[in-house]
Design an enzyme around this catalytic site. Structure first.
Site, PDB file in Angstrom:
ATOM      1  N   GLU A  85      -0.559   4.684  -0.231  1.00  0.00           N
ATOM      2  CA  GLU A  85      -1.580   6.014  -0.705  1.00  0.00           C
ATOM      3  C   GLU A  85      -0.654   7.347  -0.168  1.00  0.00           C
ATOM      4  O   GLU A  85       0.160   7.352   0.750  1.00  0.00           O
ATOM      5  CB  GLU A  85      -2.595   5.841   0.350  1.00  0.00           C
TER       6      GLU A  85
ATOM      7  N   ASP B 118      -6.068  14.605 -24.261  1.00  0.00           N
ATOM      8  CA  ASP B 118      -6.397  13.249 -24.030  1.00  0.00           C
ATOM      9  C   ASP B 118      -5.567  12.618 -25.265  1.00  0.00           C
ATOM     10  O   ASP B 118      -6.011  12.089 -26.269  1.00  0.00           O
ATOM     11  CB  ASP B 118      -7.713  12.794 -24.081  1.00  0.00           C
TER      12      ASP B 118
ATOM     13  N   LYS C   6      -1.299   1.871 -25.055  1.00  0.00           N
ATOM     14  CA  LYS C   6      -1.555   1.640 -26.332  1.00  0.00           C
ATOM     15  C   LYS C   6      -0.353   1.851 -27.125  1.00  0.00           C
ATOM     16  O   LYS C   6       0.700   1.011 -27.185  1.00  0.00           O
ATOM     17  CB  LYS C   6      -2.445   2.744 -26.714  1.00  0.00           C
TER      18      LYS C   6
ATOM     19  N   THR D  54      -3.119   6.950 -21.789  1.00  0.00           N
ATOM     20  CA  THR D  54      -2.922   5.626 -21.061  1.00  0.00           C
ATOM     21  C   THR D  54      -1.545   5.364 -21.362  1.00  0.00           C
ATOM     22  O   THR D  54      -0.941   5.920 -22.050  1.00  0.00           O
ATOM     23  CB  THR D  54      -3.796   4.599 -22.017  1.00  0.00           C
TER      24      THR D  54
ATOM     25  N   ARG E 224      -0.978  -1.934 -19.067  1.00  0.00           N
ATOM     26  CA  ARG E 224      -2.109  -1.128 -18.859  1.00  0.00           C
ATOM     27  C   ARG E 224      -2.088   0.037 -17.416  1.00  0.00           C
ATOM     28  O   ARG E 224      -1.600  -0.597 -16.540  1.00  0.00           O
ATOM     29  CB  ARG E 224      -3.382  -1.864 -18.499  1.00  0.00           C
TER      30      ARG E 224
ATOM     31  N   TYR F 221       0.871  -1.040   0.120  1.00  0.00           N
ATOM     32  CA  TYR F 221       0.150   0.169   0.104  1.00  0.00           C
ATOM     33  C   TYR F 221       0.788   1.399   0.008  1.00  0.00           C
ATOM     34  O   TYR F 221       1.974   1.097   0.777  1.00  0.00           O
ATOM     35  CB  TYR F 221      -0.822   0.041   1.384  1.00  0.00           C
TER      36      TYR F 221
END
Ligand SMILES: *Cc1c(COP(=O)(O)O)cnc(C)c1O
Length: 433
Positions: free
Chosen positions: A55, A200, A230, A227, A236, A53
């Site tokens: 955060e 974007d 691609k 992203t 991903r 974790y």
């Protein structure tokens, strides 16, 4: 790739992984949003960073034990900033859709207006399709192409819409548009009304990194989402890149352009996400290093050269393409006009020959989304396995012969398999090790 433990501990899952590796190895991938990662990216994705974790941001975490998570996230951030010429990068968004929502929520209040590309003219679902949550929270209005034969955006109309509706964000970006954009014109219009210029670049980030297409940040855009899976050829994931320096995300800043990086960090966490996927961020760092090499610049140039070749051959054979060609990695083929068959029929026909692409609406399509008038295809994945111009001619010929029922799918499938096996995917077949 060799797997030694999974085949024994969970043979059921192992068989599915193996099946997918055979599908990827033996089939021709023409879906323009897909690609093959390197073995190094896959290894980083499979690391024990998934256990942690983290955060917060590097140096400002909620839990202890962050020595290596801080290092890996800082490395990914610094590589992203260097590659795209950004002052600030947030590498935590879990996907492109999440990244866009983070920017909207960083800058907008409920009910605010966004000016984005018409979905039928190439814009993405996350740019306010009625079925999305964003469309319930914000007011999306649309600009379009002026002429679908050239693909030029109607910038005068875009400007008129901006002056009339005073959007808080003007959004440039697409997932089904085969041409480049005039980023300076977007920025000039956004500056006139004090809007944030947001790009974007999910589809074309790899081509921007390779220096093949223009970089919106260098043209003055305030923020760019992308992203990582691609054309950028990473795992991903997604990133938000911006200009200006972030302050302490634990304190709410005023909504000013100077505070945009801090507002973005706060929107990602705690605004919309919980703990970042640190194994994904490790793999993004690896992909960003790969994308900064001369080999990747060559890859980007080859992707576009291949797409232009594929488009030229399809047109030579009498096919009708939206905008009559391409300037990037993707092609919109009007299958109704070219073959009298809808996109779903062509998708299915080609899949039976081992060629994967996707049905897609053409601009102002009279047919419904499940049976639209066209297909979308592209070259990022095929280029990653080393296919070149002569292969593009061959692929175009197969597509046309199949669509006109001049070739049997079983026969083409054998030839597709041959071409693919001669040009293996980067990670190859999965085997027991
Ligand atoms: C693919 C894409 C997205 C969404 O990315 P996901 O990772 O699938 O959520 C957003 N915007 C554009 C322009 C895209 O092409």
């Amino acid at each position: 790739m060799k797997y030694s433990v999974l085949p024994i501990s969970d043979p059921e899952v192992y068989e599915m992984v193996k099946g997918e590796s055979i599908r990827e190895s033996e089939g021709l991938e023409l879906i323009p949003s897909e690609n093959y990662v390197s073995e190094a990216v896959l290894e980083a994705l499979g690391t024990l960073f998934t256990n942690k974790y983290a955060e917060g941001t590097p140096g400002r975490r909620y839990y202890g034990g962050q020595t290596y998570t801080d290092q890996i996230e800082s490395l990914a951030i610094n590589r992203a900033k260097a590659l795209f010429g950004a002052d600030h990068a947030n590498v935590q968004p879990l996907s492109g859709a999440a990244a866009n929502l983070c920017v909207y929520s960083a800058w907008l209040d409920v009910g605010d207006t966004v000016l984005a590309m018409d979905l039928g003219h190439g814009g993405h679902l996350t740019h306010g399709a009625p079925v999305t949550f964003a469309a319930k929270a914000f007011n999306f209005i649309r600009y379009k192409m002026k002429d679908i034969h050239t693909g030029e955006i109607d910038y005068d109309h875009l400007e008129a819409l901006a002056l009339e509706h005073k959007p808080k964000i003007i959004l440039a970006g697409f997932s089904a548009y085969p041409r480049d954009l005039d980023y300076k014109r977007f920025v000039a219009i956004a500056e006139k009304i004090g809007a944030v210029a947001m790009a974007d670049m999910a589809h074309i980030a790899g081509l921007i990194a390779a220096g093949v297409l223009a970089n919106p940040l260098k043209a003055g855009f305030h923020v760019m989402t992308t992203t990582t899976h691609k054309t950028l050829r990473g795992p991903r994931g997604a990133m938000i890149l911006s200009r200006g320096i972030a302050g302490n995300p634990l304190k709410a800043p005023e909504k000013t352009l100077a505070n945009l990086p801090t507002l973005i960090d706060r929107a990602v966490f705690p605004g919309l996400q919980g703990g970042p996927h640190m194994h994904q961020i490790a793999a993004i760092a690896v992909a960003l290093k790969e994308a900064s090499t001369p080999a990747f610049q060559q890859y980007g140039a080859d992707v576009v050269a291949n797409a232009k070749q594929l488009a030229a051959r399809l047109m030579e054979k009498g096919c009708e393409l939206v905008t009559n060609g391409t300037s990037n990695h993707l092609i919109m083929l009007n299958t109704m006009a070219s073959f009298g068959k809808n996109g779903a029929e062509i998708q299915e026909l080609l899949e039976s020959a081992g060629i994967t692409l996707n049905k897609n609406a053409v601009p102002d399509d009279p047919l419904p989304p499940f049976k639209p008038s066209g297909v979308r295809l592209g070259t990022p994945a095929a280029t990653s396995r080393g296919l070149k111009a002569a292969h593009m001619d061959q692929i175009a010929d197969w597509i046309v012969a199949l669509a006109r029922q001049e070739a049997a799918p079983e026969d083409v499938r054998k030839l597709v398999r041959q071409m693919c096996l001669a040009h293996p995917t980067p990670s190859g077949l999965v085997e027991r090790g």
